[in-house]
Design a protein around this motif. Structure first.
Motif, PDB file in Angstrom:
ATOM      1  N   ALA A 197      19.299   4.912   2.425  1.00 24.52           N
ATOM      2  CA  ALA A 197      18.131   5.446   1.718  1.00 24.52           C
ATOM      3  C   ALA A 197      18.394   6.892   1.307  1.00 24.52           C
ATOM      4  O   ALA A 197      18.851   7.700   2.114  1.00 24.52           O
ATOM      5  N   ARG A 198      18.082   7.205   0.068  1.00 22.88           N
ATOM      6  CA  ARG A 198      18.290   8.558  -0.435  1.00 22.88           C
ATOM      7  C   ARG A 198      16.947   9.240  -0.674  1.00 22.88           C
ATOM      8  O   ARG A 198      15.942   8.585  -0.962  1.00 22.88           O
ATOM      9  N   VAL A 199      16.941  10.544  -0.539  1.00 26.04           N
ATOM     10  CA  VAL A 199      15.735  11.304  -0.856  1.00 26.04           C
ATOM     11  C   VAL A 199      15.391  11.057  -2.322  1.00 26.04           C
ATOM     12  O   VAL A 199      16.235  11.211  -3.211  1.00 26.04           O
ATOM     13  N   GLY A 200      14.166  10.644  -2.570  1.00 23.35           N
ATOM     14  CA  GLY A 200      13.719  10.310  -3.911  1.00 23.35           C
ATOM     15  C   GLY A 200      13.602   8.830  -4.164  1.00 23.35           C
ATOM     16  O   GLY A 200      13.005   8.415  -5.171  1.00 23.35           O
ATOM     17  N   ASP A 201      14.148   7.975  -3.258  1.00 25.86           N
ATOM     18  CA  ASP A 201      14.020   6.525  -3.408  1.00 25.86           C
ATOM     19  C   ASP A 201      12.572   6.089  -3.225  1.00 25.86           C
ATOM     20  O   ASP A 201      11.839   6.634  -2.378  1.00 25.86           O
ATOM     21  N   TRP A 202      12.180   5.073  -3.977  1.00 21.21           N
ATOM     22  CA  TRP A 202      10.845   4.508  -3.822  1.00 21.21           C
ATOM     23  C   TRP A 202      10.744   3.745  -2.507  1.00 21.21           C
ATOM     24  O   TRP A 202      11.697   3.090  -2.073  1.00 21.21           O
ATOM     25  N   VAL A 203       9.570   3.800  -1.871  1.00 26.94           N
ATOM     26  CA  VAL A 203       9.291   3.040  -0.653  1.00 26.94           C
ATOM     27  C   VAL A 203       7.852   2.541  -0.694  1.00 26.94           C
ATOM     28  O   VAL A 203       7.001   3.091  -1.413  1.00 26.94           O
ATOM     29  N   LEU A 204       7.591   1.503   0.100  1.00 26.86           N
ATOM     30  CA  LEU A 204       6.259   0.903   0.170  1.00 26.86           C
ATOM     31  C   LEU A 204       5.852   0.802   1.634  1.00 26.86           C
ATOM     32  O   LEU A 204       6.591   0.250   2.449  1.00 26.86           O
ATOM     33  N   ALA A 205       4.697   1.378   1.990  1.00 28.20           N
ATOM     34  CA  ALA A 205       4.155   1.283   3.350  1.00 28.20           C
ATOM     35  C   ALA A 205       3.065   0.226   3.369  1.00 28.20           C
ATOM     36  O   ALA A 205       2.172   0.229   2.509  1.00 28.20           O
ATOM     37  N   VAL A 206       3.135  -0.676   4.345  1.00 25.62           N
ATOM     38  CA  VAL A 206       2.155  -1.754   4.460  1.00 25.62           C
ATOM     39  C   VAL A 206       1.572  -1.711   5.866  1.00 25.62           C
ATOM     40  O   VAL A 206       2.302  -1.527   6.841  1.00 25.62           O
ATOM     41  N   GLY A 207       0.265  -1.877   5.975  1.00 28.21           N
ATOM     42  CA  GLY A 207      -0.349  -1.853   7.297  1.00 28.21           C
ATOM     43  C   GLY A 207      -1.851  -1.988   7.256  1.00 28.21           C
ATOM     44  O   GLY A 207      -2.426  -2.525   6.297  1.00 28.21           O
ATOM     45  N   ASN A 208      -2.471  -1.459   8.307  1.00 24.92           N
ATOM     46  CA  ASN A 208      -3.904  -1.625   8.546  1.00 24.92           C
ATOM     47  C   ASN A 208      -4.542  -0.249   8.712  1.00 24.92           C
ATOM     48  O   ASN A 208      -4.994   0.110   9.802  1.00 24.92           O
ATOM     49  N   PRO A 209      -4.586   0.584   7.657  1.00 19.99           N
ATOM     50  CA  PRO A 209      -5.085   1.962   7.811  1.00 19.99           C
ATOM     51  C   PRO A 209      -6.567   2.006   8.129  1.00 19.99           C
ATOM     52  O   PRO A 209      -7.385   1.377   7.458  1.00 19.99           O
ATOM     53  N   LEU A 210      -6.882   2.768   9.200  1.00 20.01           N
ATOM     54  CA  LEU A 210      -8.273   2.996   9.601  1.00 20.01           C
ATOM     55  C   LEU A 210      -9.037   1.705   9.814  1.00 20.01           C
ATOM     56  O   LEU A 210     -10.260   1.649   9.664  1.00 20.01           O
ATOM     57  N   GLY A 211      -8.299   0.638  10.160  1.00 22.67           N
ATOM     58  CA  GLY A 211      -8.946  -0.637  10.451  1.00 22.67           C
ATOM     59  C   GLY A 211      -9.538  -1.327   9.245  1.00 22.67           C
ATOM     60  O   GLY A 211     -10.372  -2.223   9.385  1.00 22.67           O
ATOM     61  N   GLN A 212      -9.094  -0.961   8.053  1.00 27.35           N
ATOM     62  CA  GLN A 212      -9.664  -1.532   6.828  1.00 27.35           C
ATOM     63  C   GLN A 212      -9.014  -2.844   6.425  1.00 27.35           C
ATOM     64  O   GLN A 212      -9.398  -3.450   5.443  1.00 27.35           O
ATOM     65  N   GLY A 213      -8.008  -3.294   7.145  1.00 26.89           N
ATOM     66  CA  GLY A 213      -7.328  -4.527   6.806  1.00 26.89           C
ATOM     67  C   GLY A 213      -6.064  -4.257   6.027  1.00 26.89           C
ATOM     68  O   GLY A 213      -5.637  -3.113   5.857  1.00 26.89           O
ATOM     69  N   PHE A 214      -5.434  -5.309   5.549  1.00 27.85           N
ATOM     70  CA  PHE A 214      -4.136  -5.201   4.887  1.00 27.85           C
ATOM     71  C   PHE A 214      -4.213  -4.281   3.679  1.00 27.85           C
ATOM     72  O   PHE A 214      -5.089  -4.411   2.830  1.00 27.85           O
ATOM     73  N   SER A 215      -3.261  -3.340   3.626  1.00 29.13           N
ATOM     74  CA  SER A 215      -3.268  -2.345   2.566  1.00 29.13           C
ATOM     75  C   SER A 215      -1.838  -1.892   2.318  1.00 29.13           C
ATOM     76  O   SER A 215      -1.011  -1.868   3.227  1.00 29.13           O
TER      77      SER A 215
END
Length: 474
Positions: free
Chosen positions: A161-179
């Protein structure tokens, strides 16, 4: 006219020259990637029984008051005032790494949990079993059982991974469900608090509840486990940290096989080599890891001594202490490795058979016997005194501890600048043990005669030894 045409041709040529940079591949949408990986991402809910603490602040009712029997039954179970325990819940994220149900998350998400529930993108909810945890990297491994194969994702190479590469975070922020949230790799190799830290920093939005969730590259591979954020408000401000997949993957493999981690252990305490320490040791430049203490274990058995500078470990150069700690941990238990140290102006090769850190003993080698005391003296901006049995007792030092105790430090001196203070114990000067003022003076003069600008001291404060290079300028 021809000047205008020439200018247009130059502009066109320049546009062609920069076209490859402007034409770099950029995602028009993250929808396909999100659809691909989301089935393997899970929401994690834990339940923990917490005993209520009343501290004596329970209701006091007069004799014969209404509901007295009810309160007596509630607060006086088993003859003691026992408030009812309560259930505490926490939320987090995780991801499936195998079709048979192994799930990765953060240790702090499931720590002390009585029950762990895992909810899938499809709505399926299963109870998870804890396989193992590693608080040092905040990684935990869970297992769920299901009749059908579960959707899973794979680890990628975080080093790629290089600085500047695109990334995607997936999870359950603040209990709001899949995001999902998108961003870039903002930095690599970040360290927060642990010895084994190797975090990717990202500006993809990470909030409470994202902990334990995956950070994907554009190939749908997990290159980080979302763990922490830096924020004055508690919400995302674009500074999030994900433990690199190369660290997490090794931890997970050990947890899966052994239920715990199995890190290599060298058996030394170390510190970074600064410029003044390098000068005092005769090194051309500051590099490697300086040994401040050798414990009973692999390094001692191999002949390593306090004051050695570890320059190479297992056929690779050592940049600093953090680099060495991580490489020793990953090298493998029971392996024999070559360690090149700098000692007395030359390099020596030691062969060390690494131990198991989780079973290591912290016992250090005893020092030499103490010498008779002498009157305190001021040297290099410090008032020094020899140790006596009475001083050892007053300072709660182990019996047999030798050296010189710093009674005071001159204001504005280099000793004060380097952080020395009253109560410190100097056990070595110029990498030679000292227990008398005469020995200390000899080390000072030897260093000056050798043309050194600094004198390397071993200073102990409590249980922590460290090297300090003091200026010899008069």
């Amino acid at each position: 006219m021809w000047l205008a045409m020439l200018a247009l041709m130059l502009i066109f040529a320049l546009s062609l020259a920069v076209a490859p940079v402007q034409a770099q591949e950029r995602p028009v949408s993250f929808a396909d990637l999100a659809e691909e990986v989301s089935p393997a991402v899970v929401n994690i809910t834990t339940s923990t029984t917490v005993a209520a603490q009343m501290n004596g602040n329970f209701p006091q009712l007069p004799e014969g008051a209404p509901f007295q029997d009810f309160f007596n039954e509630f607060f006086n179970r088993d003859g003691q005032q026992q408030p009812r325990p309560r259930q505490s819940q926490s939320l987090g994220s995780g991801f499936v790494i195998s079709e048979d149900g192994y799930i990765v998350t953060n240790n702090h998400v499931i720590e002390d949990a009585d029950e762990i529930r895992v909810e899938f993108f499809s709505g399926l909810t299963l109870t998870a079993q804890l396989i193992g945890t590693d608080p040092a990297t905040d990684i935990a491994l869970l297992k769920v059982e299901h009749d059908a194969a579960l959707p899973a994702v794979r680890f990628g190479d975080s080093e790629a991974a290089r600085v500047g590469d695109w990334v995607l975070a997936v999870g359950n922020p603040l209990g709001q469900g899949f995001s999902v949230s998108a961003g870039i790799v903002s930095a690599r190799g970040r360290a927060l608090q642990g010895n084994y830290d190797d975090y990717l920093q990202t500006d993809a939005a990470i909030n409470r509840g994202n902990s334990g969730g995956p950070l994907f590259n554009m190939a749908g591979e997990v290159i980080g486990v979302n763990t922490a954020i830096l924020s004055p408000t508690g919400g995302s401000i674009g500074i999030g940290f994900a433990m690199s997949s190369n660290v997490a993957g090794r931890v997970i493999a050990q947890l899966q096989e052994f239920g715990t981690t199995r890190r290599g252990w060298l058996g030394v305490r170390i510190q970074d080599v600064t410029e003044d320490v390098a000068d005092a040791l005769g090194l051309d430049r500051p590099l490697g890891a300086l040994v401040t203490e050798v414990m009973e274990g692999p390094a001692l058995d191999a002949g390593m001594v306090t004051g050695d500078v570890i320059l190479r470990f297992d056929n690779g150069g050592v940049a600093d202490t953090r680099d060495l700690v991580r490489r020793v941990a990953d090298a493998g238990v029971g392996r024999a490795v070559d360690v090149i140290v700098f000692r007395d102006g030359e390099e020596q090769t030691l062969q060390v058979t690494l131990g198991l850190r989780e079973e290591s003993s912290a016992a250090a080698r005893p020092g030499p016997d103490a010498a008779p005391p002498a009157a305190p003296a001021e040297i290099l901006g410090m008032e020094l005194a020899e140790l006596t049995d009475l001083v050892r007792e007053q300072m709660a030092l182990p019996a047999g501890t030798t050296g010189l105790v710093v009674q005071s430090v001159e204001a504005g001196s280099d000793a004060e600048t380097k952080g020395l203070r009253g109560g410190d114990v100097i056990t070595e000067a110029g990498q030679v043990p000292v227990s008398t003022l005469a020995e200390f003076r000899e080390r000072v003069e030897e260093a000056r005669d050798a043309g050194r600008r600094t004198l390397l001291l071993m200073v102990r404060r409590g249980d922590d030894p460290r090297f300090v290079a003091l200026s010899l300028e008069r």
